[in-house]
Design an enzyme around this catalytic site. Structure first.
Site, short mmCIF file in Angstrom:
data_model
loop_
_atom_site.label_atom_id
_atom_site.label_comp_id
_atom_site.label_asym_id
_atom_site.label_seq_id
_atom_site.Cartn_x
_atom_site.Cartn_y
_atom_site.Cartn_z
N ASP A 116 3.42 0.88 12.06
CA ASP A 116 2.19 0.34 11.46
C ASP A 116 1.89 -1.08 11.93
OD1 ASP A 116 2.71 1.94 8.23
OD2 ASP A 116 2.03 2.70 10.16
N ARG A 131 -0.16 15.49 12.73
CA ARG A 131 0.59 15.01 11.55
C ARG A 131 0.87 16.20 10.63
NH1 ARG A 131 -2.05 9.51 9.22
NH2 ARG A 131 0.04 9.19 8.36
N PRO A 132 1.78 17.10 11.07
CA PRO A 132 2.08 18.29 10.25
C PRO A 132 2.80 17.91 8.95
CG PRO A 132 3.64 18.11 12.04
CD PRO A 132 2.63 17.03 12.26
N ILE A 133 2.88 18.85 8.02
CA ILE A 133 3.66 18.60 6.80
C ILE A 133 4.72 19.69 6.62
CG2 ILE A 133 1.80 17.32 5.64
CD1 ILE A 133 1.30 19.83 3.95
N ASP A 134 5.17 20.24 7.75
CA ASP A 134 6.16 21.33 7.69
C ASP A 134 7.46 20.91 7.00
OD1 ASP A 134 6.28 19.67 10.13
OD2 ASP A 134 8.12 20.80 10.51
N GLN A 135 7.85 19.66 7.14
CA GLN A 135 9.10 19.21 6.50
C GLN A 135 8.93 19.11 4.98
OE1 GLN A 135 12.08 18.66 8.46
NE2 GLN A 135 10.70 19.81 9.77
N CYS A 178 -5.61 8.63 8.24
CA CYS A 178 -5.80 8.13 9.61
C CYS A 178 -5.43 9.20 10.65
CB CYS A 178 -4.90 6.93 9.86
SG CYS A 178 -5.37 5.50 8.90
N ARG A 206 -9.06 0.22 3.24
CA ARG A 206 -8.13 1.18 2.61
C ARG A 206 -6.79 0.53 2.35
NH1 ARG A 206 -6.54 5.75 5.88
NH2 ARG A 206 -5.10 5.89 4.15
N ILE A 217 6.79 7.07 17.10
CA ILE A 217 6.59 7.87 15.88
C ILE A 217 5.44 8.87 16.01
CG2 ILE A 217 6.16 7.79 13.38
CD1 ILE A 217 8.77 6.42 14.10
N LYS A 230 0.84 -1.22 0.00
CA LYS A 230 0.00 0.00 0.00
C LYS A 230 0.86 1.26 0.00
CE LYS A 230 -2.44 2.48 3.72
NZ LYS A 230 -1.53 3.52 3.92
N ASN A 231 1.86 1.32 0.88
CA ASN A 231 2.62 2.56 1.03
C ASN A 231 3.67 2.77 -0.05
OD1 ASN A 231 0.99 3.15 3.15
ND2 ASN A 231 2.45 2.54 4.73
C1 EPZ Z 1 3.67 7.22 6.28
O1 EPZ Z 1 2.93 8.27 6.87
C2 EPZ Z 1 2.69 6.06 6.13
N1 EPZ Z 1 1.60 6.46 5.24
C3 EPZ Z 1 2.15 5.66 7.50
O2 EPZ Z 1 1.35 4.49 7.30
C4 EPZ Z 1 3.31 5.29 8.41
O3 EPZ Z 1 2.80 5.04 9.71
C5 EPZ Z 1 4.33 6.43 8.47
O4 EPZ Z 1 4.75 6.79 7.14
C6 EPZ Z 1 5.57 6.05 9.26
O5 EPZ Z 1 6.16 4.92 8.68
C7 EPZ Z 1 1.81 6.36 3.90
O6 EPZ Z 1 2.88 5.97 3.45
C8 EPZ Z 1 0.65 6.72 3.03
P1 EPZ Z 1 5.88 10.39 8.49
P2 EPZ Z 1 3.58 9.76 6.94
O7 EPZ Z 1 5.93 11.63 7.67
O8 EPZ Z 1 4.40 9.97 5.73
C9 EPZ Z 1 6.15 13.76 11.86
C10 EPZ Z 1 -0.47 3.09 7.55
O9 EPZ Z 1 -1.02 2.59 8.55
N2 EPZ Z 1 6.22 14.72 10.74
O10 EPZ Z 1 6.99 9.41 8.38
O11 EPZ Z 1 2.50 10.71 7.25
C11 EPZ Z 1 4.79 13.07 11.95
O12 EPZ Z 1 3.89 13.85 12.68
C12 EPZ Z 1 -0.06 4.54 7.60
O13 EPZ Z 1 -0.19 2.48 6.49
C13 EPZ Z 1 6.46 16.06 11.03
O14 EPZ Z 1 6.60 16.45 12.18
O15 EPZ Z 1 4.52 9.61 8.21
C14 EPZ Z 1 5.13 11.78 12.65
O16 EPZ Z 1 5.16 12.00 14.04
C15 EPZ Z 1 -0.41 5.20 8.92
N3 EPZ Z 1 6.52 16.94 9.99
C16 EPZ Z 1 6.53 11.46 12.15
O17 EPZ Z 1 7.05 12.68 11.61
C17 EPZ Z 1 6.37 16.54 8.68
O18 EPZ Z 1 6.45 17.41 7.78
C18 EPZ Z 1 6.57 10.41 11.03
O19 EPZ Z 1 5.68 10.82 10.03
C19 EPZ Z 1 6.12 15.17 8.42
C20 EPZ Z 1 6.06 14.27 9.46
#
Ligand code: EPZ
Length: 428
Positions: free
Chosen positions: A305, A122-126, A117, A397, A327, A22-23
């Site tokens: 996950d 879950r910010p996207i600042d990065q 989910c 999903r 995480i 999926k991912n």
């Molecule tokens: C991906 O989510 C996956 N989703 C998630 O899978 C998975 O849990 C996660 O990676 C970690 O492996 C998809 O691939 C579609 P992150 P993502 O950015 O990209 C923080 C599932 O069950 N962060 O690695 O959203 C964030 O808040 C789903 O299949 C920032 O602070 O995860 C989190 O605490 C759920 N700023 C940590 O980093 C940012 O700009 C990791 O998030 C981005 C993230």
């Protein structure tokens, strides 16, 4: 509302085939936009996130055609307007990958803030920091993110936190940049490597995927390709835990054992036998489950996950286990639902103490998110009595035909569509 009805207590036995990841496909389908020619994707899982991603491409003007159940041909060369409609984008988190791919192709993009989910903040600042570093301006406009630039300039990008999404979005935006982009503190998940392999098969020049430094030398054009998605490590892990929780004997096929290393290591510590073959693993259980501490970490650590699923198994262990969610801020929402089935778990922030309870009782419960739903299915399979799981759209999903695969392993599970007749809903 659709729901699963599970009559627990049956050992899972036999063989199950794991579907595409999926991912990985969540990133690779949007990445097709970068190609100047049609692409063929194989081993596509039949899950709702894939349907939404393909629908978004179709709505934008791409030609999408399934060649068979798991193979799709996508010609995205007809896309002219880099805008993802809100109604489509809000349904899943990975819609934000269209930001990176449309910026990479058109130098501009307009996509809704992500949904997906709820796991805490879950910010996207990065992501936005990376786009800005690459030369784009990012503006939030009534829930839509608008990014654009005259030219994408290869840059040095250092992530303050390891982010899968941020790493993927940056790769998509930088693959056709002018010059070299270096991503430091990059995520190393198998789906990051799968995306890099896909892009390189189109003629990209990406080195270091799977390590914490990824180098991307920008190229002018990307050609069409045919590419097979890797198997889903989390679906495989979920079936490993389900086989263990029912003390079954299951051969899980079409896996990459290396992707399962941290899951296998923890299951063996808990007392589960994991026999590894080239592209499969066999799960059996002889003795009692042993309390074990788990901390979720970025790959190659134990995957977040798999946290709800492994915590469910630890409810059946002797003694108290400690589970730390490394995480996300709030990934224990499923605990309330498990408590309805007899779980004895106390949660303090990111740490849960999971007491052994011997066995679960069947009960009406609700899936709060994708992996929480999977955990409730595992508890229902192991429980005494009947479990009814509502809101299973979360599960669908990310898991292809979960009830069909479980039924083939001997589980007593069926899907019911009955608006509002859930015992639990009536009691609310
Ligand atoms: C991906 O989510 C996956 N989703 C998630 O899978 C998975 O849990 C996660 O990676 C970690 O492996 C998809 O691939 C579609 P992150 P993502 O950015 O990209 C923080 C599932 O069950 N962060 O690695 O959203 C964030 O808040 C789903 O299949 C920032 O602070 O995860 C989190 O605490 C759920 N700023 C940590 O980093 C940012 O700009 C990791 O998030 C981005 C993230």
């Amino acid at each position: 509302m659709e729901k699963f009805i599970i009559k627990g207590g049956r050992r899972l036995q036999g063989e199950v085939e794991i579907s595409g990841a999926k991912n990985a496909v969540a990133a690779i389908i949007p990445a097709v936009v970068l190609s100047d020619e049609p692409c063929i994707l194989e081993n596509i899982p039949n899950i709702s996130d894939v349907s939404i991603s393909l629908r978004i491409l179709y709505e934008m003007g791409a030609d999408v055609k399934f060649l068979d159940k798991t193979t799709v041909r996508i010609d995205a060369t007809g896309i002219t307007e880099p805008v993802v409609p809100y109604e489509m984008a809000k349904q899943m988190r990975s819609s934000y990958y269209f930001l990176g791919t449309l910026l990479g192709k058109f130098r501009r993009a307009r996509v809704s803030m992500p949904g997906g989910c709820y796991l805490g903040d879950r910010p996207i600042d990065q992501h936005l920091k990376a786009f800005t570093t690459l030369g784009a301006t990012c503006v939030l406009d009534h829930g839509m993110i608008d990014i654009q630039t005259e030219e994408i300039l290869g840059s040095q990008i250092y992530f303050d936190v390891v982010t899968v999404g941020g790493t993927i979005n940056t790769m998509l935006a930088a693959v056709k940049a002018t010059g070299m982009t270096v991503i430091e503190n990059a995520a190393k998940e198998p789906h990051i490597v799968d995306l890099a392999n896909f892009l390189n098969s189109m003629g990209a020049d990406i080195m270091g995927a799977g390590t914490d430094v990824i180098k991307i030398r920008g190229v002018k054009n990307l050609k069409g390709t045919a590419y097979a998605i890797i198997p889903d490590q989390i679906e495989a892990g979920t079936f490993m835990v389900a086989a263990a929780a029912t003390r079954g004997d299951v051969l899980i096929k079409n896996v990459i054992p290396k992707h399962l290393e941290s899951i296998t290591a923890k299951l063996e510590k808990i007392g589960v036998n994991v026999e590894e073959f080239d592209d499969s693993v066999r799960i059996t259980v002889d003795g009692p489950f042993v309390k074990t501490s788990i901390k979720t970490m970025p790959h190659p650590g134990f995957p977040t996950d798999m946290q709800p699923q492994i915590s469910t198994l630890l409810c059946l262990a002797e003694g108290a286990s400690i589970v730390t969610e490394g995480i996300f801020d709030n990934r224990f929402r499923y605990v309330d639902e498990l408590r309805r089935m007899g779980a004895d778990i106390s949660v303090d922030g990111k740490v849960a103490v999971v007491e052994g309870i011997g066995s679960f009782m069947g009960a009406p419960v609700m899936a709060t998110d994708l992996r929480a739903g999977a955990a409730l299915v595992i508890a229902g399979l192991a429980a005494k009595g009947v479990t009814e799981i509502g809101d299973i759209h979360h599960i669908e999903r990310g898991y292809e035909d979960m009830e069909g695969k479980l039924r083939a392993l001997g589980a007593d599970i069926c899907k019911k569509s009955a608006p509002g007749d859930s015992i639990r809903q009536a009691a609310l």
